[in-house]
Each structure stands twice: as C-alpha cells, then as structure tokens.
Design a protein around this motif. Structure first.
Motif, PDB file in Angstrom:
ATOM      1  N   PHE A  40      -8.306 -22.713 -13.183  1.00  0.00           N
ATOM      2  CA  PHE A  40      -9.389 -21.744 -13.243  1.00  0.00           C
ATOM      3  C   PHE A  40      -8.795 -20.347 -13.271  1.00  0.00           C
ATOM      4  O   PHE A  40      -7.630 -20.143 -12.952  1.00  0.00           O
ATOM      5  N   GLN A  41      -9.612 -19.401 -13.666  1.00  0.00           N
ATOM      6  CA  GLN A  41      -9.226 -17.994 -13.616  1.00  0.00           C
ATOM      7  C   GLN A  41     -10.474 -17.128 -13.666  1.00  0.00           C
ATOM      8  O   GLN A  41     -11.483 -17.526 -14.212  1.00  0.00           O
ATOM      9  N   TRP A  42     -10.376 -15.952 -13.030  1.00  0.00           N
ATOM     10  CA  TRP A  42     -11.439 -14.958 -13.082  1.00  0.00           C
ATOM     11  C   TRP A  42     -10.811 -13.592 -12.862  1.00  0.00           C
ATOM     12  O   TRP A  42      -9.725 -13.479 -12.302  1.00  0.00           O
ATOM     13  N   ALA A  43     -11.475 -12.557 -13.334  1.00  0.00           N
ATOM     14  CA  ALA A  43     -10.950 -11.195 -13.200  1.00  0.00           C
ATOM     15  C   ALA A  43     -12.097 -10.196 -13.204  1.00  0.00           C
ATOM     16  O   ALA A  43     -13.141 -10.430 -13.813  1.00  0.00           O
ATOM     17  N   VAL A  44     -11.875  -9.079 -12.504  1.00  0.00           N
ATOM     18  CA  VAL A  44     -12.816  -7.962 -12.467  1.00  0.00           C
ATOM     19  C   VAL A  44     -12.007  -6.694 -12.692  1.00  0.00           C
ATOM     20  O   VAL A  44     -11.009  -6.470 -12.024  1.00  0.00           O
ATOM     21  N   ASN A  45     -12.416  -5.872 -13.640  1.00  0.00           N
ATOM     22  CA  ASN A  45     -11.765  -4.587 -13.870  1.00  0.00           C
ATOM     23  C   ASN A  45     -12.873  -3.576 -14.168  1.00  0.00           C
ATOM     24  O   ASN A  45     -13.341  -3.480 -15.296  1.00  0.00           O
ATOM     25  N   ASP A  46     -13.272  -2.841 -13.146  1.00  0.00           N
ATOM     26  CA  ASP A  46     -14.344  -1.865 -13.265  1.00  0.00           C
ATOM     27  C   ASP A  46     -13.739  -0.476 -13.074  1.00  0.00           C
ATOM     28  O   ASP A  46     -13.496  -0.044 -11.940  1.00  0.00           O
ATOM     29  N   ASP A  52     -10.023  -3.530  -9.474  1.00  0.00           N
ATOM     30  CA  ASP A  52      -9.200  -4.281 -10.424  1.00  0.00           C
ATOM     31  C   ASP A  52      -8.582  -5.434  -9.651  1.00  0.00           C
ATOM     32  O   ASP A  52      -7.636  -5.234  -8.885  1.00  0.00           O
ATOM     33  N   PHE A  53      -9.129  -6.633  -9.809  1.00  0.00           N
ATOM     34  CA  PHE A  53      -8.580  -7.783  -9.108  1.00  0.00           C
ATOM     35  C   PHE A  53      -8.903  -9.052  -9.865  1.00  0.00           C
ATOM     36  O   PHE A  53      -9.782  -9.069 -10.727  1.00  0.00           O
ATOM     37  N   GLY A  66      -0.092 -20.395  -9.229  1.00  0.00           N
ATOM     38  CA  GLY A  66      -1.160 -19.436  -9.435  1.00  0.00           C
ATOM     39  C   GLY A  66      -0.722 -18.034  -9.104  1.00  0.00           C
ATOM     40  O   GLY A  66       0.420 -17.792  -8.701  1.00  0.00           O
ATOM     41  N   SER A  67      -1.636 -17.096  -9.284  1.00  0.00           N
ATOM     42  CA  SER A  67      -1.372 -15.707  -8.937  1.00  0.00           C
ATOM     43  C   SER A  67      -2.707 -14.996  -8.735  1.00  0.00           C
ATOM     44  O   SER A  67      -3.732 -15.431  -9.240  1.00  0.00           O
ATOM     45  N   TYR A  68      -2.650 -13.912  -7.972  1.00  0.00           N
ATOM     46  CA  TYR A  68      -3.828 -13.068  -7.820  1.00  0.00           C
ATOM     47  C   TYR A  68      -3.393 -11.619  -7.757  1.00  0.00           C
ATOM     48  O   TYR A  68      -2.265 -11.304  -7.375  1.00  0.00           O
ATOM     49  N   THR A  69      -4.284 -10.737  -8.193  1.00  0.00           N
ATOM     50  CA  THR A  69      -4.001  -9.301  -8.218  1.00  0.00           C
ATOM     51  C   THR A  69      -5.075  -8.560  -7.435  1.00  0.00           C
ATOM     52  O   THR A  69      -6.236  -8.962  -7.428  1.00  0.00           O
ATOM     53  N   VAL A  70      -4.636  -7.471  -6.785  1.00  0.00           N
ATOM     54  CA  VAL A  70      -5.542  -6.654  -5.983  1.00  0.00           C
ATOM     55  C   VAL A  70      -5.175  -5.198  -6.186  1.00  0.00           C
ATOM     56  O   VAL A  70      -4.002  -4.831  -6.104  1.00  0.00           O
ATOM     57  N   GLN A  71      -6.171  -4.346  -6.461  1.00  0.00           N
ATOM     58  CA  GLN A  71      -5.946  -2.898  -6.530  1.00  0.00           C
ATOM     59  C   GLN A  71      -5.946  -2.368  -5.107  1.00  0.00           C
ATOM     60  O   GLN A  71      -6.952  -2.444  -4.407  1.00  0.00           O
ATOM     61  N   LEU A  72      -4.809  -1.828  -4.649  1.00  0.00           N
ATOM     62  CA  LEU A  72      -4.685  -1.342  -3.281  1.00  0.00           C
ATOM     63  C   LEU A  72      -5.274   0.061  -3.142  1.00  0.00           C
ATOM     64  O   LEU A  72      -5.363   0.799  -4.125  1.00  0.00           O
ATOM     65  N   PRO A  73      -5.653   0.471  -1.936  1.00  0.00           N
ATOM     66  CA  PRO A  73      -6.236   1.800  -1.741  1.00  0.00           C
ATOM     67  C   PRO A  73      -5.286   2.944  -2.100  1.00  0.00           C
ATOM     68  O   PRO A  73      -5.731   4.032  -2.431  1.00  0.00           O
ATOM     69  N   ASP A  74      -3.968   2.688  -2.067  1.00  0.00           N
ATOM     70  CA  ASP A  74      -3.013   3.753  -2.400  1.00  0.00           C
ATOM     71  C   ASP A  74      -2.758   3.869  -3.904  1.00  0.00           C
ATOM     72  O   ASP A  74      -1.917   4.639  -4.340  1.00  0.00           O
ATOM     73  N   GLY A  75      -3.474   3.095  -4.715  1.00  0.00           N
ATOM     74  CA  GLY A  75      -3.371   3.213  -6.166  1.00  0.00           C
ATOM     75  C   GLY A  75      -2.487   2.169  -6.822  1.00  0.00           C
ATOM     76  O   GLY A  75      -2.500   2.034  -8.044  1.00  0.00           O
ATOM     77  N   ARG A  76      -1.698   1.420  -6.065  1.00  0.00           N
ATOM     78  CA  ARG A  76      -0.826   0.406  -6.653  1.00  0.00           C
ATOM     79  C   ARG A  76      -1.600  -0.883  -6.915  1.00  0.00           C
ATOM     80  O   ARG A  76      -2.626  -1.152  -6.284  1.00  0.00           O
ATOM     81  N   LEU A  77      -1.085  -1.661  -7.870  1.00  0.00           N
ATOM     82  CA  LEU A  77      -1.649  -2.976  -8.167  1.00  0.00           C
ATOM     83  C   LEU A  77      -0.699  -4.014  -7.568  1.00  0.00           C
ATOM     84  O   LEU A  77       0.472  -4.082  -7.934  1.00  0.00           O
ATOM     85  N   GLN A  78      -1.188  -4.808  -6.637  1.00  0.00           N
ATOM     86  CA  GLN A  78      -0.383  -5.840  -5.987  1.00  0.00           C
ATOM     87  C   GLN A  78      -0.617  -7.159  -6.697  1.00  0.00           C
ATOM     88  O   GLN A  78      -1.761  -7.577  -6.892  1.00  0.00           O
ATOM     89  N   THR A  79       0.461  -7.841  -7.096  1.00  0.00           N
ATOM     90  CA  THR A  79       0.383  -9.139  -7.738  1.00  0.00           C
ATOM     91  C   THR A  79       1.151 -10.148  -6.885  1.00  0.00           C
ATOM     92  O   THR A  79       2.336  -9.943  -6.601  1.00  0.00           O
TER      93      THR A  79
END
Length: 119
Positions: A40-46, A52-53, A66-79
C-alpha cells in the motif's frame, strides 16, 4: 386434568432445556491462514499548509519493507526507510532533507497573545 397438562408442560420444558446446540471445529480455509502478502501507499502534499507526509509498505510472507516521510516543524523532510526480515527485527534508516530553520530571537519575542474579548 390440570395436573396432566402441567406435567406434560414440565416434561416438554425439561426436554427443551436438555437439547444443547452442537458445536464443531471450523473447517480449514487456505484463505484465512495463507501467508501475509500486501502493499500500500498514500501521500499528502499540501503546499499552503506545509503538510508533506506519506507512507508506503510491501510485505511478502515474513519480509516487510517500507518507508514514511514527515515534514518537520524546522522545515526538514524526515524519511524513515525500514525493513523486517523474519525474526531479524525492525531495522530503520533515518534521513533528513533540507536545512533546519529556526526563527530569530527577535521574531520569537515579538509575539503577543491576543487580548481576550468577552461578549
């Protein structure tokens, strides 16, 4: 006559109470106990909100990747990329994209909470 009816009703009640439903072992179904297999996969980029996750995962028997991504509050994208191979345990690799941005100390001090308004 009434005694005979009461006796007959009593015998019927005892017979009905004694008849229990029979339960049997469920039949084996290969659908229910087959090896785990899915993806499965899903994504949100607003962009307006900065959200962005997403998440994606594949599993075949005891092997999961698998993998997941999260937009951190400091502006970085964590994968976070992970895998599980049988009983080897959960193995994760964490990466960060972008540079951390923090507000200047003047910007933080300039904040004033709104005044309460009572109606």
């Amino acid at each position: 006559m009434n005694a005979k009816i009461l006796l007959l009703l009593g015998v019927v009640a005892v017979a009905a109470a004694d008849s229990r439903p029979s339960y049997s072992v469920p039949r084996y179904s290969s659908e229910e106990s087959g090896p785990a297999q899915y993806n499965f996969q899903w994504a949100v980029n607003d962009a307006p909100s900065g959200n962005d996750f997403g998440h994606q995962e594949n599993r075949d028997n005891d092997n999961t990747r698998g993998s997941y991504t999260v937009q951190l509050p400091d502006g970085r994208l964590q994968t976070v990329s992970y895998s599980v191979d049988g009983d080897s345990g959960y193995i994760a690799d964490v990466k960060y994209d972008g540079d951390a941005r923090y507000p200047d100390s003047d910007e933080v001090r300039s904040y004033t909470p709104p005044r309460p308004q009572y109606g």
